[in-house]
Design an enzyme around this catalytic site. Structure first.
Site, PDB file in Angstrom:
ATOM      1  N   GLU A  15      30.952  44.878  50.254  1.00 31.29           N
ATOM      2  CA  GLU A  15      30.193  44.454  51.442  1.00 31.29           C
ATOM      3  C   GLU A  15      31.058  43.624  52.387  1.00 31.29           C
ATOM      4  O   GLU A  15      30.947  43.742  53.612  1.00 31.29           O
ATOM      5  CB  GLU A  15      28.940  43.679  50.995  1.00 31.29           C
ATOM      6  CG  GLU A  15      27.934  44.592  50.298  1.00 31.29           C
ATOM      7  CD  GLU A  15      26.808  43.848  49.591  1.00 31.29           C
ATOM      8  OE1 GLU A  15      27.113  42.906  48.814  1.00 31.29           O
ATOM      9  OE2 GLU A  15      25.637  44.186  49.798  1.00 31.29           O
TER      10      GLU A  15
ATOM     11  N   GLU B 137      25.390  46.876  41.795  1.00 31.10           N
ATOM     12  CA  GLU B 137      24.293  45.917  41.599  1.00 31.10           C
ATOM     13  C   GLU B 137      23.183  46.436  40.693  1.00 31.10           C
ATOM     14  O   GLU B 137      22.634  45.690  39.883  1.00 31.10           O
ATOM     15  CB  GLU B 137      23.694  45.506  42.954  1.00 31.10           C
ATOM     16  CG  GLU B 137      24.560  44.546  43.758  1.00 31.10           C
ATOM     17  CD  GLU B 137      25.562  45.251  44.672  1.00 31.10           C
ATOM     18  OE1 GLU B 137      25.820  46.455  44.481  1.00 31.10           O
ATOM     19  OE2 GLU B 137      26.083  44.574  45.577  1.00 31.10           O
TER      20      GLU B 137
ATOM     21  N   ALA C  72      29.706  39.322  44.135  1.00 34.42           N
ATOM     22  CA  ALA C  72      29.152  37.977  44.121  1.00 34.42           C
ATOM     23  C   ALA C  72      29.280  37.448  42.692  1.00 34.42           C
ATOM     24  O   ALA C  72      29.417  38.227  41.737  1.00 34.42           O
ATOM     25  CB  ALA C  72      27.699  38.008  44.564  1.00 34.42           C
TER      26      ALA C  72
ATOM     27  N   GLY D  53      29.447  42.561  46.406  1.00 33.57           N
ATOM     28  CA  GLY D  53      29.738  41.710  47.562  1.00 33.57           C
ATOM     29  C   GLY D  53      31.146  41.902  48.101  1.00 33.57           C
ATOM     30  O   GLY D  53      31.405  41.621  49.277  1.00 33.57           O
TER      31      GLY D  53
HETATM   32  C1  HXC Z   1      31.678  36.447  38.094  1.00 32.29           C
HETATM   33  C2  HXC Z   1      33.384  37.831  37.378  1.00 32.29           C
HETATM   34  C3  HXC Z   1      32.944  38.853  38.244  1.00 32.29           C
HETATM   35  C4  HXC Z   1      31.801  38.587  39.065  1.00 32.29           C
HETATM   36  C5  HXC Z   1      34.663  39.554  37.170  1.00 32.29           C
HETATM   37  N1  HXC Z   1      34.452  38.310  36.741  1.00 32.29           N
HETATM   38  N2  HXC Z   1      33.773  39.913  38.073  1.00 32.29           N
HETATM   39  N3  HXC Z   1      32.760  36.633  37.308  1.00 32.29           N
HETATM   40  N4  HXC Z   1      31.218  37.379  38.932  1.00 32.29           N
HETATM   41  N5  HXC Z   1      31.348  39.471  39.931  1.00 32.29           N
HETATM   42  C6  HXC Z   1      35.207  37.547  35.744  1.00 32.29           C
HETATM   43  C7  HXC Z   1      34.922  38.042  34.338  1.00 32.29           C
HETATM   44  O1  HXC Z   1      33.727  37.474  33.836  1.00 32.29           O
HETATM   45  C8  HXC Z   1      36.154  37.560  33.615  1.00 32.29           C
HETATM   46  O2  HXC Z   1      36.011  36.180  33.342  1.00 32.29           O
HETATM   47  C9  HXC Z   1      37.257  37.711  34.644  1.00 32.29           C
HETATM   48  O3  HXC Z   1      36.597  37.775  35.906  1.00 32.29           O
HETATM   49  C10 HXC Z   1      38.044  39.010  34.462  1.00 32.29           C
HETATM   50  O4  HXC Z   1      37.108  40.082  34.426  1.00 32.29           O
HETATM   51  P1  HXC Z   1      37.062  41.171  33.262  1.00 32.29           P
HETATM   52  O5  HXC Z   1      35.705  41.754  33.256  1.00 32.29           O
HETATM   53  O6  HXC Z   1      37.578  40.596  31.984  1.00 32.29           O
HETATM   54  O7  HXC Z   1      38.155  42.216  33.789  1.00 32.29           O
HETATM   55  P2  HXC Z   1      38.185  43.786  33.520  1.00 32.29           P
HETATM   56  O8  HXC Z   1      37.815  44.101  32.089  1.00 32.29           O
HETATM   57  O9  HXC Z   1      39.504  44.241  34.019  1.00 32.29           O
HETATM   58  O10 HXC Z   1      37.031  44.407  34.448  1.00 32.29           O
HETATM   59  C11 HXC Z   1      37.120  44.289  35.854  1.00 32.29           C
HETATM   60  C12 HXC Z   1      35.763  44.637  36.492  1.00 32.29           C
HETATM   61  C13 HXC Z   1      34.650  43.797  35.809  1.00 32.29           C
HETATM   62  C14 HXC Z   1      35.475  46.136  36.301  1.00 32.29           C
HETATM   63  C15 HXC Z   1      35.863  44.351  37.978  1.00 32.29           C
HETATM   64  O11 HXC Z   1      35.036  42.418  35.856  1.00 32.29           O
HETATM   65  C16 HXC Z   1      33.310  43.909  36.472  1.00 32.29           C
HETATM   66  O12 HXC Z   1      32.600  44.910  36.293  1.00 32.29           O
HETATM   67  N6  HXC Z   1      32.923  42.875  37.203  1.00 32.29           N
HETATM   68  C17 HXC Z   1      31.607  42.786  37.801  1.00 32.29           C
HETATM   69  C18 HXC Z   1      31.512  43.681  38.994  1.00 32.29           C
HETATM   70  C19 HXC Z   1      30.125  43.627  39.609  1.00 32.29           C
HETATM   71  O13 HXC Z   1      29.118  43.949  38.966  1.00 32.29           O
HETATM   72  N7  HXC Z   1      30.066  43.222  40.867  1.00 32.29           N
HETATM   73  C20 HXC Z   1      28.809  43.150  41.616  1.00 32.29           C
HETATM   74  C21 HXC Z   1      28.169  41.798  41.405  1.00 32.29           C
HETATM   75  S1  HXC Z   1      26.593  41.736  42.172  1.00 32.29           S
HETATM   76  P3  HXC Z   1      36.455  35.549  31.933  1.00 32.29           P
HETATM   77  O14 HXC Z   1      36.041  34.113  32.051  1.00 32.29           O
HETATM   78  O15 HXC Z   1      35.764  36.316  30.870  1.00 32.29           O
HETATM   79  O16 HXC Z   1      37.968  35.743  31.921  1.00 32.29           O
HETATM   80  C22 HXC Z   1      26.904  41.478  43.786  1.00 32.29           C
HETATM   81  C23 HXC Z   1      25.680  41.241  44.637  1.00 32.29           C
HETATM   82  C24 HXC Z   1      26.045  40.914  46.067  1.00 32.29           C
HETATM   83  O17 HXC Z   1      27.990  41.484  44.214  1.00 32.29           O
HETATM   84  C25 HXC Z   1      24.828  40.481  46.848  1.00 32.29           C
HETATM   85  C26 HXC Z   1      24.324  39.137  46.533  1.00 32.29           C
HETATM   86  C27 HXC Z   1      23.199  38.709  47.395  1.00 32.29           C
END
Ligand code: HXC
Length: 258
Positions: free
Chosen positions: A112, A132, A64, A109
């Protein structure tokens, strides 16, 4: 649609989450678009199978949208969780089978979303996880429920409590995905499986999905009664006679989806 790509190839529909700059992260707009598209696909009798994937080779869906969620109030957070849950449940309840073709990151997400599909084919570079808790939130689009149902409570608990990512080989080992294929072959493999399904009696395929989806939410006795009803329903369709006649006459069936 700003964040989705939609293509049809004969009986196959391909839905691509297309927000590559954010690794295809799901914000409310993506979810609303997906909801509308799924409603349309549900009405398409000529579509037999749906494939869901992410744009680019790096990410299926990286979760998400953290930027959107950061300032949520509890009320907004609940609404967002319920929207995602509703959309993902509508994938489960879509009449047609849905295959997730997982290219790269399927986190939070994204994992999921993949789990709400009927089954998953992964590229070798796929990575799965429910990170998360690293953000000090729980999963909210069904992860606490679908992950234990798919891989068992112990493995799900470890993934959900540690936030660890697993690679495609581990995902295969624990039964989270059905197959792992080279990155370049992912869509071809998913389409080949989809075409195999599309060649069967579509009424029976749809009823099989309904029996599984609905039955898994019932106790066994009621689920078996439901199965007997969908079995009976097949005998109101012309394809049943055609399928059995073709077998008995040693010829290929010519299904009309009637
Ligand atoms: C918003 C995101 C994102 C996310 C990546 N990006 N994941 N933006 N939400 N979930 C964006 C980054 O901010 C970045 O933007 C660009 O995508 C590239 O990501 P990087 O981090 O630079 O890439 P990398 O170093 O290769 O790392 C990849 C990654 C990392 C390991 C996937 O991006 C990451 O850990 N992302 C978050 C994963 C996460 O925590 N997901 C769960 C979210 S909570 P910029 O602008 O800097 O280029 C969830 C809850 C669901 O999903 C339920 C809700 C009710």
């Amino acid at each position: 649609m700003n964040y989705l790509l939609y293509e049809e190839e004969e009986a196959l529909a391909i839905v691509t989450i297309n927000r590559p700059k954010a690794l295809n992260a799901l914000n409310s707009q993506v979810l609303e678009e997906l909801k509308g598209l799924l409603d349309e696909i549900a009405q398409k009798d000529h579509i037999s199978v749906v494939i869901v994937t992410g744009a680019g080779e790096k990410s299926f869906v990286a979760g998400a949208d953290i930027a959107q969620m950061r300032e949520f109030t509890p009320v907004q957070a609940r609404q967002f969780a319920k929207l995602g849950q509703q959309v993902f449940s509508s994938i489960e309840r879509l009449p047609q089978p849905v295959i997730a073709a997982v290219n790269g990151f399927a986190l939070g997400g994204g994992c999921e979303l993949a789990m709400a599909c009927d089954f998953r084919i992964a590229a070798e570079n796929a990575k799965f996880g429910q990170p998360e808790v690293s953000l000090a939130v729980t999963a909210g689009f069904g992860g606490t429920q679908r992950l234990p149902r798919l891989v068992g409570k112990g493995l799900a608990a470890e993934l959900l409590f540690t936030g660890d990512m697993i690679d495609s080989a581990e995902a295969l080992r624990i039964g989270l995905v059905n197959k792992v294929v080279p990155v370049v072959e992912l869509m071809d493999k998913a389409k080949a499986i989809a075409k195999k399904i599309a060649a069967k009696g579509q009424g029976a395929v749809r009823l099989t999905k309904a029996a599984m989806t609905e039955g898994l939410n019932m106790d066994l006795e009621r689920a078996l009664a439901y199965e007997a009803e969908v079995f009976a329903l097949c005998f109101s369709m012309a394809d049943q006679k055609e399928g059995m006649d073709a077998f008995l006459n040693k010829r290929k069936p010519n299904f009309t989806n009637a």
